[in-house]
Design a protein around this motif. Sequence first.
Motif, mmCIF file in Angstrom:
data_model
loop_
_atom_site.group_PDB
_atom_site.id
_atom_site.type_symbol
_atom_site.label_atom_id
_atom_site.label_comp_id
_atom_site.label_asym_id
_atom_site.label_seq_id
_atom_site.Cartn_x
_atom_site.Cartn_y
_atom_site.Cartn_z
ATOM 1 N N VAL A 18 3.492 -5.802 -9.457
ATOM 2 C CA VAL A 18 4.474 -4.745 -9.193
ATOM 3 C C VAL A 18 4.648 -4.574 -7.683
ATOM 4 O O VAL A 18 3.678 -4.491 -6.939
ATOM 5 C CB VAL A 18 4.022 -3.413 -9.836
ATOM 6 C CG1 VAL A 18 4.970 -2.287 -9.468
ATOM 7 C CG2 VAL A 18 3.922 -3.564 -11.335
ATOM 8 N N LEU A 19 5.898 -4.523 -7.235
ATOM 9 C CA LEU A 19 6.211 -4.326 -5.828
ATOM 10 C C LEU A 19 6.218 -2.824 -5.524
ATOM 11 O O LEU A 19 6.921 -2.056 -6.183
ATOM 12 C CB LEU A 19 7.580 -4.927 -5.500
ATOM 13 C CG LEU A 19 7.998 -4.921 -4.041
ATOM 14 C CD1 LEU A 19 7.095 -5.832 -3.223
ATOM 15 C CD2 LEU A 19 9.437 -5.357 -3.921
ATOM 16 N N VAL A 20 5.428 -2.402 -4.540
ATOM 17 C CA VAL A 20 5.355 -1.001 -4.140
ATOM 18 C C VAL A 20 5.851 -0.924 -2.700
ATOM 19 O O VAL A 20 5.273 -1.537 -1.800
ATOM 20 C CB VAL A 20 3.914 -0.446 -4.240
ATOM 21 C CG1 VAL A 20 3.881 1.017 -3.842
ATOM 22 C CG2 VAL A 20 3.367 -0.636 -5.642
ATOM 23 N N GLU A 21 6.938 -0.176 -2.481
ATOM 24 C CA GLU A 21 7.536 -0.062 -1.151
ATOM 25 C C GLU A 21 7.403 1.370 -0.634
ATOM 26 O O GLU A 21 7.186 2.300 -1.404
ATOM 27 C CB GLU A 21 9.017 -0.439 -1.204
ATOM 28 C CG GLU A 21 9.258 -1.872 -1.614
ATOM 29 C CD GLU A 21 10.729 -2.188 -1.719
ATOM 30 O OE1 GLU A 21 11.478 -1.354 -2.271
ATOM 31 O OE2 GLU A 21 11.129 -3.256 -1.241
ATOM 32 N N ASN A 22 7.562 1.536 0.684
ATOM 33 C CA ASN A 22 7.545 2.848 1.355
ATOM 34 C C ASN A 22 6.261 3.613 1.071
ATOM 35 O O ASN A 22 6.281 4.809 0.831
ATOM 36 C CB ASN A 22 8.761 3.687 0.957
ATOM 37 C CG ASN A 22 10.052 3.046 1.401
ATOM 38 O OD1 ASN A 22 10.092 2.401 2.430
ATOM 39 N ND2 ASN A 22 11.084 3.204 0.614
ATOM 40 N N LEU A 23 5.156 2.935 1.129
ATOM 41 C CA LEU A 23 3.847 3.540 0.928
ATOM 42 C C LEU A 23 3.314 3.937 2.302
ATOM 43 O O LEU A 23 3.082 3.084 3.146
ATOM 44 C CB LEU A 23 2.925 2.524 0.255
ATOM 45 C CG LEU A 23 1.569 2.979 -0.211
ATOM 46 C CD1 LEU A 23 1.701 4.101 -1.229
ATOM 47 C CD2 LEU A 23 0.825 1.819 -0.817
ATOM 48 N N GLN A 24 3.158 5.249 2.547
ATOM 49 C CA GLN A 24 2.737 5.741 3.856
ATOM 50 C C GLN A 24 1.265 6.134 3.814
ATOM 51 O O GLN A 24 0.849 6.923 2.980
ATOM 52 C CB GLN A 24 3.582 6.936 4.270
ATOM 53 C CG GLN A 24 5.028 6.576 4.472
ATOM 54 C CD GLN A 24 5.855 7.742 4.959
ATOM 55 O OE1 GLN A 24 5.327 8.738 5.422
ATOM 56 N NE2 GLN A 24 7.157 7.600 4.861
#
Length: 69
Positions: A18-24
Motif C-alpha cells: 500500500v502506498l502511503v503519501e503525505n506522512l508527516q
Amino acid sequence: MIDISGKYLYTIRSANGVLVENLQIYGKSRAEADQKIRQMYWRCEILSCIPVADLSVRAPHLKMQWVRP
C-alpha cells in the motif's frame, strides 16, 4: 532550552504494497524520523523524504489594520 526538531514529509510503500503519501513525522534528525517510520510501518520502503519548514515558528505573525488617512 531550544528544541531543534524538524518535520519530515514521507511517501512510503508498506510491507503489503500500500502506498502511503503525505506522512508527516517529527524528529531531531532525518535518522530519528526514519527510525520512527520503521517502528510504525514495519518492513516499509521509504520512497521519498522531504524536510518541511515550519513557517509558524520561523515567521512572525503579522496583523494588518486599516488606518484612515
